[in-house]
Design an enzyme around this catalytic site. Structure first.
Site, mmCIF file in Angstrom:
data_model
loop_
_atom_site.group_PDB
_atom_site.id
_atom_site.type_symbol
_atom_site.label_atom_id
_atom_site.label_comp_id
_atom_site.label_asym_id
_atom_site.label_seq_id
_atom_site.Cartn_x
_atom_site.Cartn_y
_atom_site.Cartn_z
ATOM 1 C CB ALA A 76 -2.343 12.814 48.095
ATOM 2 N N GLY A 121 -6.543 16.948 47.600
ATOM 3 C CA GLY A 121 -6.463 16.812 46.149
ATOM 4 C C GLY A 121 -7.794 16.510 45.496
ATOM 5 C CD GLU A 124 -5.087 20.801 45.739
ATOM 6 O OE1 GLU A 124 -4.290 21.750 45.791
ATOM 7 O OE2 GLU A 124 -4.737 19.619 45.966
ATOM 8 C CD GLU A 144 -4.241 19.832 50.655
ATOM 9 O OE1 GLU A 144 -4.603 19.389 49.554
ATOM 10 O OE2 GLU A 144 -4.934 20.643 51.322
#
Length: 270
Positions: A76, A121, A124, A144
């Site tokens: 992110a 992310g 991910e 995270e």
């Protein structure tokens, strides 16, 4: 590899097709100045590109790549997030989720070509793919909790499906980064290739996959995804439903005919 067509989705995402690989799409994360950090605009573009790819029956395999030399995606965009109010974060959440679920729900096989950093992310997005091909420069992780959140792009659900609950817990709770060799050993990535060859090897794998029945590929992926985690009896029912969806298809008839006639099949895709 010669690019034959290119479609840009917003500023940061490109879908390319290549000469000799008509049925393989390359989905490129193209925000190199930020190491592909996923901003709101980039998330929106990923979702739009996936929507277009999912509707394109000509695509039999998709390869997710990066235009940055040292990173697949660093997760992110925390610089953007730093300016958010709580209300901004709430409003952005559906957009962010749509990017990750867009990749996860692509109906054809998807390969992630990973090099350098694939963190948060970014990892991910790779986990949302069916196969992860990584080069020896790769570093993966879900850090995270070190910044006060949790993996929110599917990581808490996709990682244990790959490596088991206890290993996933250790990786998430420690927020540690894992280098390529250990990542391969733990099953965080599926194939390990020489530095700089992740994209080439992934596109080649995409080509081998795309030689097969598009109807069969999509049905097999659906059965694999829907059956995972079910008890055996329920899983076999999922498989049977997928089999019935292809058993009377034009692809099945062509595949059997081509086998008996000792030629390559010309898949009708229906």
């Amino acid at each position: 590899m010669t690019v034959t067509s290119e479609q840009r989705f917003g500023e940061f995402v490109v879908v390319r097709r290549h000469e000799g690989q008509r049925h393989v799409a390359e989905l490129v994360l193209d925000r190199p100045k930020a190491m592909n950090a996923v901003s709101t605009d980039m998330a929106r573009s990923i979702a739009a590109a996936c929507e277009a790819l999912g509707a394109d029956r000509d695509v039999r395999a998709t390869v997710l790549t990066s235009s940055h030399e040292r990173a697949f995606c660093v997760g992110a965009d925390l610089k953007e997030r730093n300016s958010f109010t709580d209300a901004d974060l709430v409003r952005q959440r559906p957009t962010a989720r749509a990017a990750y679920t867009g990749v996860l729900e692509l109906p054809m096989p998807v390969i992630a070509a990973v090099h350098g950093f694939a963190l948060g992310g970014g990892f991910e997005l790779a986990l949302a793919c069916d196969v992860i091909v990584a080069d020896t420069t790769t570093v993966v992780g879900l850090p995270e909790v070190s910044v006060g959140v949790i993996p929110g792009g599917g990581g808490t659900q996709l990682l244990p499906r790959r490596v088991g609950a206890a290993r996933a817990a250790e990786l998430v709770f420690s927020a540690r980064r894992v280098e390529a060799a250990e990542a391969r050993e733990l099953g965080l990535v599926d194939e390990l290739v020489e530095a700089g060859r992740d994209r080439e090897e992934s596109l080649a794998l995409g080509g081998r996959i795309a030689a097969n029945s598009p109807v069969g590929l999509r049905a097999a992926k659906k059965a694999l995804r829907l059956g995972h985690g079910l008890d055996l009896r329920a899983g076999l029912e999922v498989e049977d439903a997928a089999w019935r969806s292809v058993a009377f298809s034009g692809d099945r008839a062509e595949g059997v005919a081509a086998f008996n006639e000792k030629r390559r099949p010309d898949w009708p895709g229906e």
